[in-house]
Design a protein around this motif. Structure first.
Motif, PDB file in Angstrom:
ATOM      1  N   ALA A   1       0.840  -1.198   0.000  1.00  0.00           N
ATOM      2  CA  ALA A   1       0.000   0.000   0.000  1.00  0.00           C
ATOM      3  C   ALA A   1       0.872   1.245   0.000  1.00  0.00           C
ATOM      4  O   ALA A   1       1.934   1.282   0.634  1.00  0.00           O
ATOM      5  N   LEU A   2       0.417   2.255  -0.730  1.00  0.00           N
ATOM      6  CA  LEU A   2       1.012   3.581  -0.721  1.00  0.00           C
ATOM      7  C   LEU A   2       0.000   4.521  -0.092  1.00  0.00           C
ATOM      8  O   LEU A   2      -1.172   4.520  -0.479  1.00  0.00           O
ATOM      9  N   GLY A   3       0.427   5.306   0.895  1.00  0.00           N
ATOM     10  CA  GLY A   3      -0.538   6.141   1.602  1.00  0.00           C
ATOM     11  C   GLY A   3       0.008   7.507   1.953  1.00  0.00           C
ATOM     12  O   GLY A   3       1.189   7.810   1.752  1.00  0.00           O
ATOM     13  N   LEU A   4      -0.872   8.331   2.494  1.00  0.00           N
ATOM     14  CA  LEU A   4      -0.529   9.681   2.921  1.00  0.00           C
ATOM     15  C   LEU A   4      -1.225   9.946   4.251  1.00  0.00           C
ATOM     16  O   LEU A   4      -2.437   9.737   4.383  1.00  0.00           O
ATOM     17  N   SER A   5      -0.453  10.382   5.240  1.00  0.00           N
ATOM     18  CA  SER A   5      -0.974  10.637   6.577  1.00  0.00           C
ATOM     19  C   SER A   5      -0.902  12.130   6.886  1.00  0.00           C
ATOM     20  O   SER A   5       0.121  12.778   6.642  1.00  0.00           O
ATOM     21  N   LEU A   6      -1.975  12.683   7.430  1.00  0.00           N
ATOM     22  CA  LEU A   6      -2.048  14.095   7.814  1.00  0.00           C
ATOM     23  C   LEU A   6      -2.343  14.198   9.291  1.00  0.00           C
ATOM     24  O   LEU A   6      -3.425  13.806   9.744  1.00  0.00           O
ATOM     25  N   ARG A   7      -1.378  14.724  10.065  1.00  0.00           N
ATOM     26  CA  ARG A   7      -1.582  14.871  11.498  1.00  0.00           C
ATOM     27  C   ARG A   7      -2.539  16.026  11.761  1.00  0.00           C
ATOM     28  O   ARG A   7      -2.341  17.138  11.304  1.00  0.00           O
ATOM     29  N   ILE A   8      -3.606  15.761  12.522  1.00  0.00           N
ATOM     30  CA  ILE A   8      -4.571  16.796  12.884  1.00  0.00           C
ATOM     31  C   ILE A   8      -4.534  17.071  14.381  1.00  0.00           C
ATOM     32  O   ILE A   8      -5.375  17.759  14.914  1.00  0.00           O
ATOM     33  N   GLY A   9      -3.544  16.536  15.045  1.00  0.00           N
ATOM     34  CA  GLY A   9      -3.346  16.745  16.475  1.00  0.00           C
ATOM     35  C   GLY A   9      -2.127  15.976  16.914  1.00  0.00           C
ATOM     36  O   GLY A   9      -1.515  15.234  16.143  1.00  0.00           O
TER      37      GLY A   9
END
Length: 209
Positions: A164-172
């Protein structure tokens, strides 16, 4: 086979480059002000819990898939853990198609326990990641004939592996949104069309220390 080898080679190279970069950065640190802004929750020893899923609803079929995950950071930005994928889909009443039976006459479900490893490429708020998972699919495909009342079942059990290729966005500090695209590496396309077709996924992750 070439695609699988290329995927593993790319993953290994990215992991190695980032590992050496991290070690080099640590050796050149003078004080806290020069440190790369790594989130503490992506450091070795943290726990992570995630839930991602997908859904589809076309003229012919409807279905959904959920995957809870529990992992442990064995190294900075490297998570290893367990996940359980649950998927289900059923036919909708539609004529002149392969689902020209009544709604729900064609059903398929699958449970897939897996081990997984995920590596966050960058230590920043927005970071791509690579994931590899492997396990055993336990599923069944059934057709109910409304006229004869006969039920035909086909087992879809077999070994599977996904990248899997993914993208993570920290919101806290302890939470992140994520999106990923699954790449079937070892999947029987004839028997596991449903789990192999759940490519795009959205999810939420929690990080605890």
């Amino acid at each position: 086979m070439k695609k699988i080898s290329l995927f593993f080679l790319t993953a290994f190279l990215m992991f190695s480059i980032n590992l050496f970069a991290q070690q080099g950065g640590d050796s050149n640190q003078i004080d806290g002000s020069t440190r790369i802004p790594t989130y503490k929750t992506l450091k070795k020893g943290a726990l992570t819990f995630s839930l991602n899923g997908s859904a589809n609803n076309s003229r012919q079929i409807a279905g959904w898939s959920l995957t809870p995950q529990a992992g442990y950071l064995v190294a900075d930005r490297l998570v290893v853990g367990l996940q359980m994928s649950v998927a289900n889909r059923f036919s909708k009443q539609e004529y002149n198609s392969w689902v020209s039976l009544k709604r729900g006459a064609v059903r398929e479900y699958a449970f897939t326990p897996e081990v997984y490893a995920r590596y966050h490429v960058l230590p920043f708020r927005l970071s791509p990641f690579l994931q590899l998972s492997s396990g055993y699919n336990i599923g069944e495909f059934t057709i109910n004939d409304g006229l004869s009342r006969d039920k035909i079942s086909l087992s879809t059990n077999n070994y599977v592996m996904f990248g899997a290729l993914g993208l993570s966005l920290r919101i806290g500090e302890k939470m992140a949104l994520q999106t990923q695209y699954n790449l079937p590496l070892i999947v029987d396309s004839k028997r596991n069309d449903m789990i192999g077709g759940n490519r795009f996924r959205l999810g939420l992750s929690l990080y605890l220390r």
